[in-house]
Design a protein around this motif. Sequence first.
Motif, PDB file in Angstrom:
ATOM      1  N   HIS A   1       0.826  -1.213   0.000  1.00 58.93           N
ATOM      2  CA  HIS A   1       0.000   0.000   0.000  1.00 58.93           C
ATOM      3  C   HIS A   1       0.858   1.259   0.000  1.00 58.93           C
ATOM      4  CE1 HIS A   1      -3.163  -2.895   1.270  1.00 58.93           C
ATOM      5  NE2 HIS A   1      -3.794  -2.201   0.358  1.00 58.93           N
TER       6      HIS A   1
ATOM      7  N   MET B   1       1.973   1.801  -3.482  1.00 61.50           N
ATOM      8  CA  MET B   1       0.867   2.389  -4.245  1.00 61.50           C
ATOM      9  C   MET B   1       0.741   3.878  -3.946  1.00 61.50           C
ATOM     10  SD  MET B   1      -1.788  -0.785  -3.749  1.00 61.50           S
ATOM     11  CE  MET B   1      -3.183  -0.138  -4.672  1.00 61.50           C
TER      12      MET B   1
ATOM     13  N   TYR C   1       3.493   5.721  -5.846  1.00 53.27           N
ATOM     14  CA  TYR C   1       3.133   5.896  -7.256  1.00 53.27           C
ATOM     15  C   TYR C   1       2.144   7.056  -7.408  1.00 53.27           C
ATOM     16  CZ  TYR C   1       1.290   4.986 -11.911  1.00 53.27           C
ATOM     17  OH  TYR C   1       0.895   5.125 -13.217  1.00 53.27           O
ATOM     18  N   GLN C   2       1.100   7.049  -6.585  1.00 44.47           N
ATOM     19  CA  GLN C   2       0.087   8.099  -6.662  1.00 44.47           C
ATOM     20  C   GLN C   2       0.682   9.470  -6.365  1.00 44.47           C
ATOM     21  OE1 GLN C   2      -3.813   7.351  -4.865  1.00 44.47           O
ATOM     22  NE2 GLN C   2      -3.717   9.393  -3.946  1.00 44.47           N
TER      23      GLN C   2
ATOM     24  N   LYS D   1      -4.161   7.387  -9.932  1.00 41.73           N
ATOM     25  CA  LYS D   1      -4.453   6.233  -9.097  1.00 41.73           C
ATOM     26  C   LYS D   1      -3.423   5.143  -9.384  1.00 41.73           C
ATOM     27  CE  LYS D   1      -9.413   7.069  -8.906  1.00 41.73           C
ATOM     28  NZ  LYS D   1     -10.733   6.564  -9.333  1.00 41.73           N
ATOM     29  N   PRO D   2      -3.089   4.361  -8.371  1.00 42.17           N
ATOM     30  CA  PRO D   2      -2.056   3.347  -8.562  1.00 42.17           C
ATOM     31  C   PRO D   2      -2.508   2.103  -9.325  1.00 42.17           C
ATOM     32  CG  PRO D   2      -2.853   3.302  -6.325  1.00 42.17           C
ATOM     33  CD  PRO D   2      -3.503   4.478  -6.981  1.00 42.17           C
ATOM     34  N   SER D   3      -3.798   1.952  -9.570  1.00 41.43           N
ATOM     35  CA  SER D   3      -4.264   0.807 -10.344  1.00 41.43           C
ATOM     36  C   SER D   3      -5.459   1.230 -11.185  1.00 41.43           C
ATOM     37  CB  SER D   3      -4.638  -0.362  -9.420  1.00 41.43           C
ATOM     38  OG  SER D   3      -5.660   0.020  -8.534  1.00 41.43           O
TER      39      SER D   3
ATOM     40  N   ARG E   1      -3.222   2.347 -16.324  1.00 39.48           N
ATOM     41  CA  ARG E   1      -1.831   2.061 -15.946  1.00 39.48           C
ATOM     42  C   ARG E   1      -0.928   1.740 -17.134  1.00 39.48           C
ATOM     43  NH1 ARG E   1       0.518   1.339 -10.772  1.00 39.48           N
ATOM     44  NH2 ARG E   1       2.367   0.927 -12.026  1.00 39.48           N
TER      45      ARG E   1
ATOM     46  N   GLN F   1      -6.185   2.349   1.287  1.00 43.33           N
ATOM     47  CA  GLN F   1      -6.787   2.535  -0.026  1.00 43.33           C
ATOM     48  C   GLN F   1      -8.293   2.605   0.137  1.00 43.33           C
ATOM     49  OE1 GLN F   1      -6.382  -0.654  -2.916  1.00 43.33           O
ATOM     50  NE2 GLN F   1      -6.505   0.816  -4.599  1.00 43.33           N
TER      51      GLN F   1
ATOM     52  N   MET G   1      -5.437   6.236  -2.871  1.00 45.25           N
ATOM     53  CA  MET G   1      -4.688   6.025  -1.631  1.00 45.25           C
ATOM     54  C   MET G   1      -4.855   7.266  -0.757  1.00 45.25           C
ATOM     55  SD  MET G   1      -3.680   3.049  -2.283  1.00 45.25           S
ATOM     56  CE  MET G   1      -2.818   2.766  -0.743  1.00 45.25           C
TER      57      MET G   1
END
Length: 156
Positions: free
Chosen positions: A39, A42, A45-46, A52-54, A58, A136, A143
């Motif tokens: 998490h 993630m 990344y965000q 968003k990380p997913s 992507r 999340q 996140m």
Amino acid sequence: MPYRNWVNRCSCDFDYTGNPTCPECGEPREHSGWAFSMHEAMARYQSLHRLKPSGPHRKMADEALRDLTVSCEACAGVGVLDAPRGFSVCAACRGLGSLLTVPEEVVDAIRARILDRYPEAAAERVVGFPGGPVIQDLRSGVMLGMELEPREEESG
């Protein structure tokens, strides 16, 4: 919160990095740095891409943003460093593990192209990351940083 990584000094095959002793032979393991939980990765990344990380965006985002960062040399791309009382956030990359190689405006233009195609991919930087707990929001996929209230001392 980042967790400590450990590596074997012994010849056992046990490779779980979060355990300071080998569960097979009981030998102490050597501290090899820090890592983020899934998490936290993630959230990183965000925070770096403000996406968003997913999600379906992507593939496009990863291809478009791939060559715009380099791994931070100060922290070897981890985002945190050893400190006397645990870890400290890397000042060079602010805990992101990466540094932009282009002006922020270039990233903003690429992000805008991604959001034109996938408007639901928009997200803001995670408040309090790194260093604080993250969760999340499963409904939105975003996140969130968890701000913890300080505990009041119990008087006795």
